[in-house]
Design a protein around this motif. Structure first.
Motif, mmCIF file in Angstrom:
data_model
loop_
_atom_site.group_PDB
_atom_site.id
_atom_site.type_symbol
_atom_site.label_atom_id
_atom_site.label_comp_id
_atom_site.label_asym_id
_atom_site.label_seq_id
_atom_site.Cartn_x
_atom_site.Cartn_y
_atom_site.Cartn_z
ATOM 1 N N CYS A 143 0.865 -1.181 0.000
ATOM 2 C CA CYS A 143 0.000 0.000 0.000
ATOM 3 C C CYS A 143 0.902 1.231 0.000
ATOM 4 N N TYR A 144 0.319 2.377 -0.246
ATOM 5 C CA TYR A 144 1.152 3.548 -0.528
ATOM 6 C C TYR A 144 0.953 4.698 0.450
ATOM 7 N N ASN A 145 0.375 4.383 1.605
ATOM 8 C CA ASN A 145 0.275 5.420 2.625
ATOM 9 C C ASN A 145 0.329 4.775 4.001
ATOM 10 N N SER A 146 0.785 5.533 4.961
ATOM 11 C CA SER A 146 0.923 5.026 6.321
ATOM 12 C C SER A 146 -0.373 5.244 7.094
ATOM 13 N N ARG A 147 -0.859 4.164 7.716
ATOM 14 C CA ARG A 147 -2.038 4.221 8.573
ATOM 15 C C ARG A 147 -1.734 3.414 9.827
ATOM 16 N N PRO A 148 -2.516 3.586 10.878
ATOM 17 C CA PRO A 148 -2.212 2.867 12.127
ATOM 18 C C PRO A 148 -2.138 1.356 11.967
ATOM 19 N N GLU A 149 -2.932 0.786 11.016
ATOM 20 C CA GLU A 149 -2.989 -0.669 10.912
ATOM 21 C C GLU A 149 -1.970 -1.264 9.940
#
Length: 292
Positions: free
Chosen positions: A228-234
């Motif tokens: 994936c191409y963005n940082s998220r908490p999960e």
């Protein structure tokens, strides 16, 4: 829930699918039926005369129904065409044309139902009826992808870039746990829209979910990381090192690399002894699947 009954994958299909057997001869299992997917007895279409250019054809097709009659209410002609569910494929062309006019009502077992919600399956069933190999249509093979659920209209396809391969969490950097409760919920929600399709088998879908893995180990042979191409908490931040050097990326799920995985799941769901008995031929470079 009704008492358990015996159900085949597609009881009316003559297509050869596994080991030269017709689907009528598939090993069967005892399944409980979800009342929401219980087959109705009859569909009745009531409609009024229309200025549509398709009306003449609609009337010709309506007269081929299992029951057809014309009545007059308040000076208006009311046409009624009834098909018994076992003959539902015979009403497809009629219903698709009827969808073009305004003054129409659908009754399922005598109860008025929403047209758009109940008739959503018609275009897909029409495509299946015209397909060279109908069962390949249901499993998505005609479109060069795979739907292990036996319903291509559900759209949860066996491709790594599909979002549903991110439904879950990482127990640790090498083990991904699928959220099977969410998967089952989404499958039921989507399947409800096509519940009148005579080839939708929700009990088979439930069996696929049952045999779908709870967790998978990311060995980069059968399962790899989904990028994936963005940082998220999960999401995880992964750094891989190999003979080509090192690379880093974000991951929110897994990517299936082996076609043996869906073959094994489908074979178990169909009650076969193993993937070899299913005799699936996979072509992994372009995702094309063929059945013998």
């Amino acid at each position: 829930m009704d008492a358990p009954v015996r159900i085949l994958l597609h009881p009316s299909d003559e297509t050869y699918f596994a080991m030269g057997k017709t689907l009528e001869n598939f090993p069967t299992k005892e399944f409980a039926i979800d009342n929401s997917f219980k087959r109705p007895k009859e569909l009745t279409f009531k409609f009024q005369r229309s200025n549509s250019s398709a009306f003449a054809k609609i009337l010709v097709l309506a007269e081929k129904a299992d029951e057809f009659n014309v009545s007059t209410i308040d000076g208006k002609e009311i046409f009624s065409a009834k098909w018994y569910y076992e003959n539902i494929c015979g009403c497809v062309d009629f219903a698709l044309l009827l969808s073009r006019i305004r003054n129409k009502t659908l009754y399922i077992d005598g109860i008025p139902e929403d047209w758009k919600e109940s008739m959503a399956f018609l275009p897909c069933l029409k495509d299946r009826m015209e397909c060279y190999n109908p069962i390949r249509h249901c499993f998505g093979v005609a479109g060069n992808y795979l739907s292990i659920w036996g319903c291509e209209a559900i759209k949860l396809r066996w491709f790594g870039f599909e979002n549903w391969f991110s439904w879950g969490t990482f127990d640790n950097p090498n083990v991904f746990r699928f959220d099977k409760a969410r998967l089952a919920h989404e499958l039921r929600r989507r399947a409800m829209k096509f519940r009148l399709c005579p080839y939708l088998n929700y009990t088979y879908i439930q069996e696929v979910v049952k045999h779908f893995p709870e967790t998978v180990y990311v060995d980069r042979k059968k399962w790899n990381y989904r990028t994936c191409y963005n940082s998220r908490p999960e999401v995880l931040f992964v750094v891989l090192k190999d003979e080509l050097g090192s690379r880093s990326f974000f991951t929110d799920g897994v990517f299936p690399k082996s076609w043996e995985i869906p073959a094994e799941i489908m074979a178990k769901a169909m009650g076969l002894s193993g993937k070899d008995e299913l005799k699936l031929l996979w072509s992994s470079p372009d995702g094309t699947v063929s059945y013998t």
